[in-house]
Write a protein that holds these residues in place. Structure first.
Motif, short mmCIF file in Angstrom:
data_model
loop_
_atom_site.label_atom_id
_atom_site.label_comp_id
_atom_site.label_asym_id
_atom_site.label_seq_id
_atom_site.Cartn_x
_atom_site.Cartn_y
_atom_site.Cartn_z
N LEU A 112 15.72 24.42 -32.15
CA LEU A 112 16.00 25.32 -33.26
C LEU A 112 15.03 26.50 -33.33
O LEU A 112 15.39 27.56 -33.84
N ARG A 113 13.83 26.34 -32.80
CA ARG A 113 12.86 27.43 -32.92
C ARG A 113 13.12 28.54 -31.88
O ARG A 113 12.51 29.61 -31.95
N ARG A 115 15.63 31.32 -29.85
CA ARG A 115 16.84 32.12 -30.08
C ARG A 115 18.03 31.56 -29.32
O ARG A 115 19.15 31.50 -29.83
N GLY A 117 18.54 28.65 -28.69
CA GLY A 117 18.97 27.40 -29.31
C GLY A 117 20.20 27.57 -30.16
O GLY A 117 20.99 26.62 -30.33
N TYR A 118 20.40 28.78 -30.68
CA TYR A 118 21.59 29.02 -31.51
C TYR A 118 22.87 28.92 -30.67
O TYR A 118 23.91 28.51 -31.18
N VAL A 121 23.36 25.08 -30.56
CA VAL A 121 23.59 24.42 -31.85
C VAL A 121 24.64 25.13 -32.69
O VAL A 121 25.49 24.49 -33.32
N GLY A 122 24.59 26.45 -32.72
CA GLY A 122 25.45 27.20 -33.63
C GLY A 122 26.79 27.62 -33.06
O GLY A 122 27.74 27.83 -33.83
N ASN A 200 26.05 24.47 -39.14
CA ASN A 200 25.00 24.56 -38.13
C ASN A 200 24.25 25.89 -38.18
O ASN A 200 23.04 25.94 -37.94
N THR A 201 24.98 26.96 -38.50
CA THR A 201 24.34 28.27 -38.57
C THR A 201 23.35 28.34 -39.72
O THR A 201 22.23 28.85 -39.57
N TYR A 204 20.29 26.42 -38.80
CA TYR A 204 19.46 27.17 -37.86
C TYR A 204 18.67 28.27 -38.58
O TYR A 204 17.46 28.44 -38.35
N TYR A 207 15.93 26.81 -40.86
CA TYR A 207 14.81 26.29 -40.08
C TYR A 207 13.85 27.41 -39.70
O TYR A 207 12.62 27.23 -39.72
N ASN A 208 14.40 28.58 -39.36
CA ASN A 208 13.56 29.68 -38.90
C ASN A 208 13.05 30.56 -40.03
O ASN A 208 12.15 31.39 -39.81
#
Length: 254
Positions: A112-113, A115, A117-118, A121-122, A200-201, A204, A207-208
């Motif tokens: 998640l940390r 970019r 990762g989106y 996950v997203g 999920n978005t 994300y 989290y950031n």
């Protein structure tokens, strides 16, 4: 039920196989044997892409434009609203329940940390997980089980179990039930993808954005229990009308 279990095992095998293969190849690609965020992202992206290809080629999950062509934009809008409204109540429920082990916390944080990762996950996860768990597993269960809600419950349990992280089980189970209901009513994974994408978005982004992503929900509201409950109540005023709108609007494509 047999086909549903086969789909689940194939999906799990793809995830495990991709994780093992990337782990073996990563030292040659990145020059380090250490587990890195990009290694985890590469494994997730690879398993999602391969799973999508396998399920489409095997015709276990079908892709169709019928639902999009039916232009049921209101359903997609309210699916997104419902996802946004469910986030705080779900986080609150998870906190009031007995604490469960969070086995995947470290790896999820690493993904998640980043970019990229989106992408995993997203973008890919909402599409592929809906293809597998609603478009293949639930579709198979609905065709073989006489009680639709029993089929939805089984698919939700399988959806929660595949996350293999006890801390995520309550949220995944509830989301699995809701997404199963949406699929049963529409016969399409598109509304579920919209819900899954927003869920999920937001996770994300939060989290950031949050200084401490792992802090309890109450810290967002100054540690005040009353404010936390008011936030849950306000979110329910978003979630419940959205579910009502979905209930009266959802239908299968013509």
């Amino acid at each position: 039920m047999k086909n549903a279990l086969i789909y689940l095992l194939v999906f799990a095998a793809i995830q495990i196989g991709c994780a093992a293969l990337v782990r073996v190849l990563w030292p040659y690609i990145a020059g380090t044997p250490d587990i890195t965020p990009m290694m985890l992202i590469a494994s997730s992206v690879a398993s999602s892409v391969i799973a999508a290809v396998v399920f489409v080629l095997a015709r276990w999950s079908t892709l169709s434009r019928d639902y999009v062509r039916s232009r049921q934009w209101g359903v997609l809008f309210w699916s997104s609203v419902a996802a946004a409204g469910a986030i705080i109540p779900s986080a609150w429920l998870q906190e009031v329940l007995p604490e469960l082990p969070n086995w995947a916390e470290g790896q999820l944080d690493m993904i998640l940390r980043e970019r990229w990762g989106y992408v995993a996950v997203g973008l890919l996860a909402p599409i592929v997980e809906e293809m597998v768990f609603r478009g293949a597993i639930l579709r198979s269960l609905l065709s073989t089980m006489s009680r639709p809600w029993a089929a939805i419950a089984v698919s939700a349990v399988l959806f929660a179990a595949i996350h293999t992280n006890p801390a995520q089980l309550p949220h995944a189970l509830l989301v699995g039930l809701l997404l199963g209901w949406m699929y049963m009513r529409t016969g399409s994974i598109v509304p579920g993808v919209a819900y899954h994408w927003v869920n999920n978005t937001v996770a994300y982004i939060m989290y950031n954005v949050m200084p401490d992503p792992d802090a309890p929900l109450s810290t967002l509201f100054g540690g005040d229990t009353l404010r936390t409950l008011m936030a849950v109540g306000c979110s329910l005023l978003i979630l419940l009308p959205a579910l009502f709108q979905l209930n009266i609007r959802m239908k299968k494509a013509d």
